[in-house]
Enzyme design. Structure first.
Site, PDB file in Angstrom:
ATOM      1  N   CYS A   1       0.801  -1.223   0.000  1.00 45.37           N
ATOM      2  CA  CYS A   1       0.000   0.000   0.000  1.00 45.37           C
ATOM      3  C   CYS A   1       0.839   1.280   0.000  1.00 45.37           C
ATOM      4  O   CYS A   1       0.491   2.261  -0.666  1.00 45.37           O
ATOM      5  CB  CYS A   1      -0.953  -0.013   1.186  1.00 45.37           C
ATOM      6  SG  CYS A   1      -0.130  -0.189   2.800  1.00 45.37           S
TER       7      CYS A   1
ATOM      8  N   HIS B   1      -2.063   0.519   7.012  1.00 42.76           N
ATOM      9  CA  HIS B   1      -2.434   0.756   5.621  1.00 42.76           C
ATOM     10  C   HIS B   1      -2.077   2.189   5.237  1.00 42.76           C
ATOM     11  O   HIS B   1      -1.777   3.030   6.103  1.00 42.76           O
ATOM     12  CB  HIS B   1      -3.938   0.509   5.441  1.00 42.76           C
ATOM     13  CG  HIS B   1      -4.387   0.419   4.014  1.00 42.76           C
ATOM     14  ND1 HIS B   1      -3.670  -0.237   3.030  1.00 42.76           N
ATOM     15  CD2 HIS B   1      -5.497   0.916   3.394  1.00 42.76           C
ATOM     16  CE1 HIS B   1      -4.319  -0.151   1.881  1.00 42.76           C
ATOM     17  NE2 HIS B   1      -5.420   0.539   2.073  1.00 42.76           N
TER      18      HIS B   1
ATOM     19  N   ASP C   1      -8.141   5.227  -2.544  1.00 41.57           N
ATOM     20  CA  ASP C   1      -7.253   4.124  -2.173  1.00 41.57           C
ATOM     21  C   ASP C   1      -6.883   3.375  -3.437  1.00 41.57           C
ATOM     22  O   ASP C   1      -7.641   2.538  -3.932  1.00 41.57           O
ATOM     23  CB  ASP C   1      -7.957   3.197  -1.175  1.00 41.57           C
ATOM     24  CG  ASP C   1      -7.037   2.110  -0.630  1.00 41.57           C
ATOM     25  OD1 ASP C   1      -6.004   1.820  -1.267  1.00 41.57           O
ATOM     26  OD2 ASP C   1      -7.369   1.535   0.427  1.00 41.57           O
TER      27      ASP C   1
END
Length: 373
Positions: free
Chosen positions: A127, A168, A183
């Site tokens: 991520c 994250h 995202d």
């Protein structure tokens, strides 16, 4: 032409004004509802006005010859774009089509360099790498963007989990003077039941309404919730019903004027932004050792820069120049110690590094105190 959404919002504002002198609790609740309604309306209008079909097609089919570096990619993806919204969309779609999730690195814990250049070359990322690449593409096009660390309810999450450290990363991006959330990692695919990465583009995590985004994404810095009153980390640990109820209820935290906070944050340089955000993070969740460490590291580096100047023979010979530098270095070292000690209370992961920095500070402090006299 005035649509029904606009009339509805105006009606709510009128009711607030009419009842204002009688019920302050009513005022707070209704203003909160109006704020969220306006936020949702702005998000919906952006989505309705934009047809990204041609942008998506172009980004997915961009020739490799036009994407040999991050800087070249930033130019190629935007050469036909008319708005920042089209540029941002092109970045999101290209990343989803070309970057695969590095599940092997995630599973082993041996995560390689996640800088934008490294991710571009390897075409694999966790991520942080997705977020760093998106950030760099925005930066190269003068679009304000942030990499946001936070807590998530994604792969491996089990209900009832207590969130201590961030797990994250995603992005916030400014389009037409408004901040939006996205995202790129979750937008590009998912991990299936066999622990295999499946490439699968989704709109769900692109410029998502914050009221929906918060269900599975809690930023470490509460400013990035983009709400007039932040929900607590304890509320986030509950289910979606509890989170949605909290958005309508009286806040369980001190109200944060995120618009004012964002305006202050936007004016800062990259270092100032890091400190500004980290201070808010440790107030929001004191168990976040990463934020405490960043603050300790920042003050340690600042002290080191002051001490480096003291190596200049011209400054050493001039007491009026050396003394204030030494005094500043002492103050910065004490601040570094304060935050590094907080790290030690919370997380053994940083123990060796913290010990090394504290030893260096102790070695330098005596000589600095002599110069500062």
């Amino acid at each position: 032409k005035v649509n029904k959404n606009t009339l509805s919002i105006k009606s709510k504002i009128f009711k607030i004004c009419f009842k204002a002198i009688f019920d302050t609790e009513f005022i707070f609740q209704q203003m909160k509802i109006v704020h969220l309604s306006l936020l949702a309306l702005s998000l919906n209008l952006l989505a309705q006005k934009a047809d990204f079909t041609s942008v998506d097609t172009y980004a997915r089919n961009l020739p490799k010859s036009e994407a040999r570096s991050v800087s070249m990619l930033a130019k190629s993806l935007t050469k036909n774009a008319k708005t920042d919204a089209e540029k941002v969309r092109a970045f999101y779609v290209w990343i989803a089509a070309n970057i695969s999730y590095d599940f092997g690195a995630y599973r082993s814990g041996n995560v390689p360099d996640q800088s934008a250049d490294k991710i571009f070359m390897s075409k694999k990322a966790v991520c942080q790498g997705y977020s760093e690449l998106f950030y760099q593409l925005c930066k190269l096009n003068n679009i304000d963007c942030a990499v946001i660390a936070g807590y998530s309810k994604g792969f491996g999450y089990k209900p009832g989990k207590k969130f201590l450290q961030t797990d994250h990363a995603w992005n916030a991006v400014k389009i037409d003077n408004k901040w939006y959330l996205l995202d790129a990692t979750w937008g590009s695919g998912y991990i299936n039941e066999n622990s295999d990465y499946v490439s699968f583009f989704t709109e769900e995590h692109y410029l998502t309404d914050p009221r929906n985004f918060i269900i599975k994404h809690l930023p470490a810095d509460p400013m990035w919730q983009l709400f007039p009153a932040a929900i607590s980390i304890r509320t986030f640990e509950k289910d979606s019903t509890a989170i949605k109820a909290a958005l309508q209820a009286k806040p369980d935290l001190e109200t944060i004027n995120y618009l004012d906070s964002l305006k202050t944050w936007e004016k800062l340089d990259s270092v100032g932004r890091l400190v500004n955000s980290s201070l808010r993070i440790v107030r929001y969740n004191p168990d976040n050792s990463d934020a405490w460490y960043k603050l300790g590291w920042f003050y340690f580096q600042q002290a080191w820069e002051k001490m480096s100047k003291l190596n200049d023979p011209a400054i050493q010979r001039n007491k009026s120049l050396a003394r204030p530098l030494a005094q500043e270095a002492i103050y910065l070292q004490k601040e570094a110690l304060k935050y590094l000690n907080e790290v030690n209370k919370r997380d053994p992961f940083y123990a060796d590094d913290v010990k090394q920095k504290k030893d260096i500070i102790a070695q330098n402090m005596k000589s600095l105190e002599q110069i500062a006299k």
